[in-house]
Motif scaffolding. Structure first.
Motif, short mmCIF file in Angstrom:
data_model
loop_
_atom_site.label_atom_id
_atom_site.label_comp_id
_atom_site.label_asym_id
_atom_site.label_seq_id
_atom_site.Cartn_x
_atom_site.Cartn_y
_atom_site.Cartn_z
N GLN A 136 0.84 -1.19 0.00
CA GLN A 136 0.00 0.00 0.00
C GLN A 136 0.88 1.25 0.00
O GLN A 136 0.52 2.27 -0.60
CB GLN A 136 -0.91 -0.01 1.22
N GLU A 137 2.03 1.17 0.67
CA GLU A 137 2.97 2.30 0.67
C GLU A 137 3.50 2.56 -0.74
O GLU A 137 3.77 3.71 -1.10
CB GLU A 137 4.11 2.05 1.63
N MET A 140 0.84 4.59 -2.41
CA MET A 140 0.80 5.93 -1.84
C MET A 140 1.96 6.78 -2.36
O MET A 140 1.78 7.94 -2.75
CB MET A 140 0.87 5.84 -0.31
N ARG A 143 1.42 7.65 -6.10
CA ARG A 143 0.40 8.69 -6.24
C ARG A 143 0.96 10.06 -5.84
O ARG A 143 0.65 11.08 -6.47
CB ARG A 143 -0.83 8.35 -5.38
N ASN A 172 4.12 7.48 4.78
CA ASN A 172 2.76 7.77 5.20
C ASN A 172 2.43 9.21 4.85
O ASN A 172 3.27 9.94 4.32
CB ASN A 172 2.57 7.48 6.69
N LEU A 173 1.21 9.62 5.16
CA LEU A 173 0.78 10.97 4.78
C LEU A 173 1.60 12.04 5.49
O LEU A 173 1.88 13.10 4.91
CB LEU A 173 -0.70 11.14 5.09
N ASN A 195 -5.57 11.30 -4.57
CA ASN A 195 -6.70 10.38 -4.80
C ASN A 195 -7.67 10.87 -5.86
O ASN A 195 -8.80 10.38 -5.94
CB ASN A 195 -7.44 10.14 -3.48
#
Length: 249
Positions: A136-137, A140, A143, A172-173, A195
């Motif tokens: 998932q990282e 992220m 993106r 992470n964000l 997103n």
């Protein structure tokens, strides 16, 4: 039995290939022939190694031809998709395309090598394609890189790319927001864009292209008309040289 064995071996070795028909052998001759072949291979195991090597060379040659055909059939999406970052020498005589994942250890190891290659050569057009497949990282980070390019431009994208390749900790964000600020971008705008459909469309198209190209891992390179699934042990210089030779020839 020895007479049958000798006859079988002589038949297999002395007659032309088209004249040797196992279907015409008796059961005793077939058994003797099998024993003879096994004894020969046990006494000369290097023959098996040579056969395996030849088979592997033929398989690799077939794969190379298939990959070259895939490159030819998808060249517009590969070399001129309109959304991927293009750097190095945009007018270079050889184009090197790299499919990347920011959580790929080999991609991280190859990054400084590629930087040196592009700088040292000076005539390579370098294209980066975001292809997050590991975690998932990965998605992220990809993106974020695309969002940076769309929000700020290609120079900021390359700085983001370098930073993400050098990152060893979590993604992470919070980390990405700080990185956006370090790059002089509006952190909130970049994180919000991650997103959006504009960013998703880039990632989706890259995955569709990879599926068409049968690319299942990173890094994968396309140099000229050749596809390299990973980094060759001897580096990429030979592939660059082959691409130039093919273009000149």
């Amino acid at each position: 039995m020895k007479a049958v064995l000798t006859a079988a071996v002589l038949t297999a070795t002395a007659l032309p290939a088209l004249a040797f028909d196992p279907a015409q052998m008796t059961e005793a001759e077939k058994e003797a022939f099998g024993v003879a072949v096994r004894e020969y291979l046990m006494a000369n195991p290097e023959v098996l190694v040579e056969s395996i090597n030849v088979l592997e060379e033929r398989r690799a040659a077939d794969e190379s031809k298939n990959d070259a055909l895939l490159v030819e059939n998808n060249k517009d999406a590969i070399f001129n998709d309109g959304h991927s970052w293009v750097g190095g020498n945009p007018d270079g005589d050889v184009t090197m395309v790299e499919f990347i994942d920011y959580r790929c250890g080999v991609c991280k190891q190859a990054h400084p090598v590629l930087e040196d290659l592009v700088k040292r050569d000076g005539n390579i057009r370098w294209i980066l394609k975001e292809f997050p497949i590991l975690t998932q990282e990965s998605d992220m980070a990809a993106r974020f890189a695309v969002a940076i390019q769309q929000e700020v431009g290609p120079e900021a994208y390359k700085k983001a790319h370098d930073a993400l390749m050098e990152t060893r900790g979590p993604i992470n964000l919070e980390v990405l927001g700080k990185l956006a600020g370090d790059l002089g971008a509006d952190s909130k705008a970049v994180l919000n864009r991650m997103n959006t459909e504009e960013v998703s469309d880039v990632i989706r198209k890259n995955h569709q292209l990879a599926e068409q190209m049968r690319i299942m891992g990173t890094p994968t390179f396309i140099i000229g008309g050749e596809m390299l699934r990973g980094v060759p042990a001897g580096g990429l210089d030979a592939a660059i040289a082959r691409a130039r030779a093919e273009k000149q020839g």
